[in-house]
Scaffold this motif. Structure first.
Motif, PDB file in Angstrom:
ATOM      1  N   ALA A 216       0.843  -1.196   0.000  1.00 24.71           N
ATOM      2  CA  ALA A 216       0.000   0.000   0.000  1.00 24.71           C
ATOM      3  C   ALA A 216       0.875   1.242   0.000  1.00 24.71           C
ATOM      4  O   ALA A 216       1.783   1.378   0.830  1.00 24.71           O
TER       5      ALA A 216
ATOM      6  N   VAL B 254      -2.009   0.970  -4.488  1.00 29.65           N
ATOM      7  CA  VAL B 254      -1.441  -0.308  -4.069  1.00 29.65           C
ATOM      8  C   VAL B 254      -0.625  -0.824  -5.247  1.00 29.65           C
ATOM      9  O   VAL B 254      -1.147  -0.950  -6.362  1.00 29.65           O
TER      10      VAL B 254
ATOM     11  N   HIS C 119      -8.575   1.358  -4.516  1.00 30.81           N
ATOM     12  CA  HIS C 119      -9.102  -0.019  -4.450  1.00 30.81           C
ATOM     13  C   HIS C 119      -9.551  -0.573  -5.801  1.00 30.81           C
ATOM     14  O   HIS C 119     -10.126  -1.658  -5.859  1.00 30.81           O
TER      15      HIS C 119
END
Length: 232
Positions: A135, A140, A152
């Protein structure tokens, strides 16, 4: 807990010497004077490593090694044998053994080899268990999968978009000139125009805005180049 070593050796004098040395150096040892009891014991408990004699009275050591590894392919095996023939060493290693020691031997050398095999295995396990996805703020980075997630959601990136965004991600706030990005991302590529960087920055921004239209993590520094904020 002490690492459990199985010693499969039919000569009591050799076994006694090895057991004493291994236990004095911090190992726990279970001794088998034949191969079949070791196979039966494997159903109940697996050792950290097996020291295996080739010349056993009930089963050939090579066959025993194959059967042990069929139960646990990651089980470390060190062959201990009077055979000094090169072909035997090659066979032992090719069927999956980690090391091969011929008699006569130094018990401390055997112990050192055991420790080396276990240390190498531990390093391998740490590498395999280490997470590949990291992260980085709202991003990420998964280098194993060559994928970057933004808020996400996975970004569908071309090869050079991925390398460009990764370069910016790994140095947040740093201003990269066009030439620095060309040297890093397009090293060895035939395409070498400064506009290549600008074009890829534009497509990257469009893909990021498609996920979050309100933020703009890639900043332009006029006359200098580009930087990225992980937190925007």
């Amino acid at each position: 807990m002490k690492p459990l070593i199985w010693l499969v050796e039919d000569e009591p004098s050799i076994a006694d010497t090895l057991i004493y040395t291994l236990e004095s150096e911090g190992f726990s040892v279970e001794w088998f004077d034949r191969g079949e009891p070791a196979l039966q014991r494997l159903a109940q408990q697996a050792p950290a490593l097996v020291i295996l004699d080739v010349g056993l009275p009930d089963i050939n050591g090579f066959d025993l090694c194959r059967q042990l590894l069929s139960h646990d392919e990651n089980l470390p095996v060190l062959f201990l044998t009077a055979r000094n023939d090169e072909l035997d060493r090659i066979i032992g290693l090719e069927i999956g053994a980690d090391d091969y020691v011929t008699k006569p031997f130094s018990p401390r050398e055997v112990s050192a080899r055991v420790r080396t095999i276990l240390r190498r295995l531990q390093k391998q396990q740490r590498r395999e268990s280490a997470p590949s996805a990291v992260a980085l703020g709202v991003f990420v980075l998964d280098e194993d999968a060559a994928t970057i997630f933004y808020r996400h959601q996975p970004l569908m990136l071309t090869r050079y978009e991925y390398l460009l965004l990764k370069t910016l991600l790994l140095a947040p706030g740093r201003v990269f000139s066009r030439q620095q990005l060309m040297d890093t991302v397009w090293a060895g590529a035939e395409e070498s125009m400064d506009r290549t960087v600008d074009t890829h920055i534009k497509t990257l921004r469009a893909k990021l805005k498609a996920i979050d239209d309100a933020s703009n993590p890639i900043q332009t520094h006029r006359g200098l180049g580009y930087s990225l904020s992980r937190q925007v």
